[in-house]
Design an enzyme around this catalytic site. Structure first.
Site, PDB file in Angstrom:
ATOM      1  N   LYS A  12       0.829  -1.208   0.000  1.00  0.00           N
ATOM      2  CA  LYS A  12       0.000   0.000   0.000  1.00  0.00           C
ATOM      3  C   LYS A  12       0.872   1.271   0.000  1.00  0.00           C
ATOM      4  CE  LYS A  12      -3.163   3.013   0.780  1.00  0.00           C
ATOM      5  NZ  LYS A  12      -4.448   3.293   0.261  1.00  0.00           N
ATOM      6  N   CYS A  18      -4.684  11.096   1.019  1.00  0.00           N
ATOM      7  CA  CYS A  18      -3.766   9.942   1.019  1.00  0.00           C
ATOM      8  C   CYS A  18      -2.313  10.273   0.701  1.00  0.00           C
ATOM      9  CB  CYS A  18      -4.277   8.892   0.044  1.00  0.00           C
ATOM     10  SG  CYS A  18      -5.797   8.139   0.599  1.00  0.00           S
TER      11      CYS A  18
HETATM   12  C1  UDX Z   1      -5.084   7.931  -3.996  1.00  0.00           C
HETATM   13  C2  UDX Z   1      -4.668   6.631  -4.711  1.00  0.00           C
HETATM   14  O1  UDX Z   1      -4.779   6.799  -6.123  1.00  0.00           O
HETATM   15  C3  UDX Z   1      -5.504   5.475  -4.231  1.00  0.00           C
HETATM   16  O2  UDX Z   1      -5.052   4.257  -4.833  1.00  0.00           O
HETATM   17  C4  UDX Z   1      -5.361   5.388  -2.725  1.00  0.00           C
HETATM   18  O3  UDX Z   1      -6.062   4.311  -2.218  1.00  0.00           O
HETATM   19  C5  UDX Z   1      -5.792   6.669  -2.082  1.00  0.00           C
HETATM   20  O4  UDX Z   1      -5.013   7.741  -2.603  1.00  0.00           O
HETATM   21  P1  UDX Z   1      -6.999   9.773  -4.263  1.00  0.00           P
HETATM   22  O5  UDX Z   1      -6.288  10.499  -3.164  1.00  0.00           O
HETATM   23  O6  UDX Z   1      -8.467   9.628  -4.171  1.00  0.00           O
HETATM   24  O7  UDX Z   1      -6.402   8.281  -4.400  1.00  0.00           O
HETATM   25  O8  UDX Z   1      -6.699  10.549  -5.627  1.00  0.00           O
HETATM   26  P2  UDX Z   1      -5.776  10.351  -6.916  1.00  0.00           P
HETATM   27  O9  UDX Z   1      -6.623  10.227  -8.104  1.00  0.00           O
HETATM   28  O10 UDX Z   1      -4.747   9.323  -6.718  1.00  0.00           O
HETATM   29  O11 UDX Z   1      -5.063  11.789  -6.997  1.00  0.00           O
HETATM   30  C6  UDX Z   1      -4.211  12.251  -5.951  1.00  0.00           C
HETATM   31  C7  UDX Z   1      -3.706  13.638  -6.275  1.00  0.00           C
HETATM   32  O12 UDX Z   1      -2.772  13.607  -7.335  1.00  0.00           O
HETATM   33  C8  UDX Z   1      -4.801  14.627  -6.707  1.00  0.00           C
HETATM   34  O13 UDX Z   1      -4.537  15.878  -6.116  1.00  0.00           O
HETATM   35  C9  UDX Z   1      -4.654  14.695  -8.203  1.00  0.00           C
HETATM   36  O14 UDX Z   1      -5.126  15.893  -8.742  1.00  0.00           O
HETATM   37  C10 UDX Z   1      -3.153  14.545  -8.357  1.00  0.00           C
HETATM   38  N1  UDX Z   1      -2.715  13.985  -9.635  1.00  0.00           N
HETATM   39  C11 UDX Z   1      -3.097  12.727 -10.014  1.00  0.00           C
HETATM   40  C12 UDX Z   1      -1.865  14.728 -10.450  1.00  0.00           C
HETATM   41  O15 UDX Z   1      -1.481  15.868 -10.128  1.00  0.00           O
HETATM   42  N2  UDX Z   1      -1.422  14.179 -11.627  1.00  0.00           N
HETATM   43  C13 UDX Z   1      -1.785  12.926 -12.023  1.00  0.00           C
HETATM   44  O16 UDX Z   1      -1.358  12.516 -13.094  1.00  0.00           O
HETATM   45  C14 UDX Z   1      -2.662  12.184 -11.181  1.00  0.00           C
END
Ligand code: UDX
Length: 411
Positions: A191, A248
């Site tokens: 994780k 997260c």
């Molecule tokens: C994340 C993990 O993806 C998930 O597997 C875990 O269980 C919980 O944490 P989450 O926090 O819901 O999920 O969002 P995620 O879609 O992963 O995006 C996290 C952050 O990264 C967001 O602020 C998003 O805008 C940013 N991000 C994501 C980017 O800046 N660029 C990207 O290419 C992808």
């Protein structure tokens, strides 16, 4: 089966709804009586696409309560309570409280840890309380939580008791996803290593974005596309922007770094990714200032589109957009903000009811969250200066345009 879920946040509520949909009898527990009341009335206290419908559809098999008494008979109990970081280290008090409360009413259930905990936690809590805990970390993203739970890339199950692991394996078999059964420690590590890797991937592309900005003619979007076509790299999580936020990545990378340091093996690459992420706000401010000071007269009215930490959620925890707004307010700018679902009162900020209103009140428009509806703002912002810190707009469409990773001549 009779299933209990402790903690009705984004993960617990979705786990409860999905398992009820699979025919199980599910009870969701939370200490927040208001939350329980909302779920019990068929509403949901968060914005998560599909969740309300799934709960309503399964209302005969799902109930909510503040009382642990209601899980006295549960066969399997998932713990999905927060594991916040305090002073850089993970705070396990909610997890421990949940375990104690379960054991007061039910000593026979299989206890499953969904909450993100540092390696060694499930085993050590289990030892302390005289129980066995199955680790079953989640890889669910907000905004797509239901499909991520119904059809995840993989299911990870950790534990030392085969029978307990088998029961949890059977519960998730319906997903058809690959299932890895291993030790608690491996499950916990998978994780953290996964989230840290994804965070690092984002910070990596953000560093490339910085480089693109000083190379006229270059564009990180195209660079990322070209890189992502290599199957060994993959295109996902290569979107440059204002940095990662949410409940997260910032917390988990911090806890992982702290844990690794405590073991005498700091993970330098995650430390660097985290530092890069911390610098994204000041970088976004530089872009806003370039826009403000460019062409025509200086202006002090800024429209911010998007308040949540990413699209399709109302979650503002560690929202980079909110951090940006706070800094811009400190610098004396007048801020007008719009978000499709978030309603928040930030001092010094006027929240607008529509994109149109928000944009009309400012001279510079900043796209701060990647909501789909912000992709179609071309006609609205024709006369405005545009700053895209999420890279969802086409640079060619705007006369005065500044963006993360876009090496235009004016930058
Ligand atoms: C994340 C993990 O993806 C998930 O597997 C875990 O269980 C919980 O944490 P989450 O926090 O819901 O999920 O969002 P995620 O879609 O992963 O995006 C996290 C952050 O990264 C967001 O602020 C998003 O805008 C940013 N991000 C994501 C980017 O800046 N660029 C990207 O290419 C992808």
């Amino acid at each position: 089966m009779k299933i209990g879920v402790i903690g009705l946040g984004y993960i617990g509520s979705v786990t409860a709804a999905v398992l009820a949909d699979q025919g199980h009898q599910v009870t969701g527990i939370d200490v927040d009586s208001n939350k329980v009341k909302i779920y019990s009335s068929g509403e949901i206290p968060i914005f998560e696409p599909g969740l309300k419908n799934l709960i309503v559809k399964n209302r005969e098999r799902i109930s909510f309560s503040t009382s642990y008494d209601t899980i006295r008979e549960s066969d399997v109990i998932f713990i999905a309570v927060p594991t916040p970081t305090s002073n850089g280290s993970i705070d396990l008090s909610f997890v421990e409280q949940a375990v104690d409360s379960i054991l007061e009413v039910n000593k026979n259930s299989i206890i499953v840890m969904k909450s993100t905990v540092i390696p060694g936690t499930a085993r050590s809590i289990g030892k302390k309380k005289g129980i066995h805990i199955v680790s079953n970390p989640e890889f669910t993203s907000e905004g797509t939580a239901i499909q991520d739970t119904v059809k995840p890339d993989r299911i990870i199950i950790g534990g030392s008791k085969k029978q307990a692991c088998n029961v949890v394996t059977d519960l998730w078999e319906f997903t058809g996803s690959p299932i890895v059964v291993t030790t608690n420690e491996n499950a916990e590590l998978i994780k953290y290593a996964s989230n840290s890797f994804l965070a690092t991937k984002i910070s990596f592309i953000n560093e490339i974005a910085n480089l693109c900005e000083v190379i006229p003619g270059s564009d990180v979007d195209i660079v990322a596309k070209g890189m992502g076509l290599d199957k060994r790299i993959g295109k996902r999580f290569l979107r440059a922007g204002i940095g990662y936020g949410g409940s997260c990545f910032p917390k988990d990378t911090q806890a992982f770094m702290d844990f690794a340091r405590s073991k005498g093996t700091p993970i330098k690459i995650v430390e660097a990714a985290s530092e890069v992420n911390d610098n994204r706000i000041s970088h976004a401010i530089d872009l806003v200032l370039k826009s403000v000071n460019s062409a025509r007269s200086q202006d002090n009215k800024i429209a911010i589109l998007g308040l949540s930490f990413k699209d399709n959620t109302d979650d503002v925890r560690e929202s980079q957009s909110l951090k940006l707004i706070k800094e811009l307010v400190k610098l004396g700018f007048q801020i007008f903000a719009y978000d499709p679902v978030v309603k928040t009162s930030i001092s010094g900020v006027k929240q607008c009811a529509s994109i149109e209103e928000c944009v009309s009140l400012a001279n510079t428009v900043v796209v701060a969250t990647e909501w789909d509806k912000f992709r179609d703002i071309v006609s609205l912002v024709k006369e405005k200066k545009v700053v895209d810190v999420r890279r969802i707009l086409d640079p060619g469409e705007f006369p005065i345009f500044f963006a993360v990773g876009f090496g235009n001549a004016e930058n």
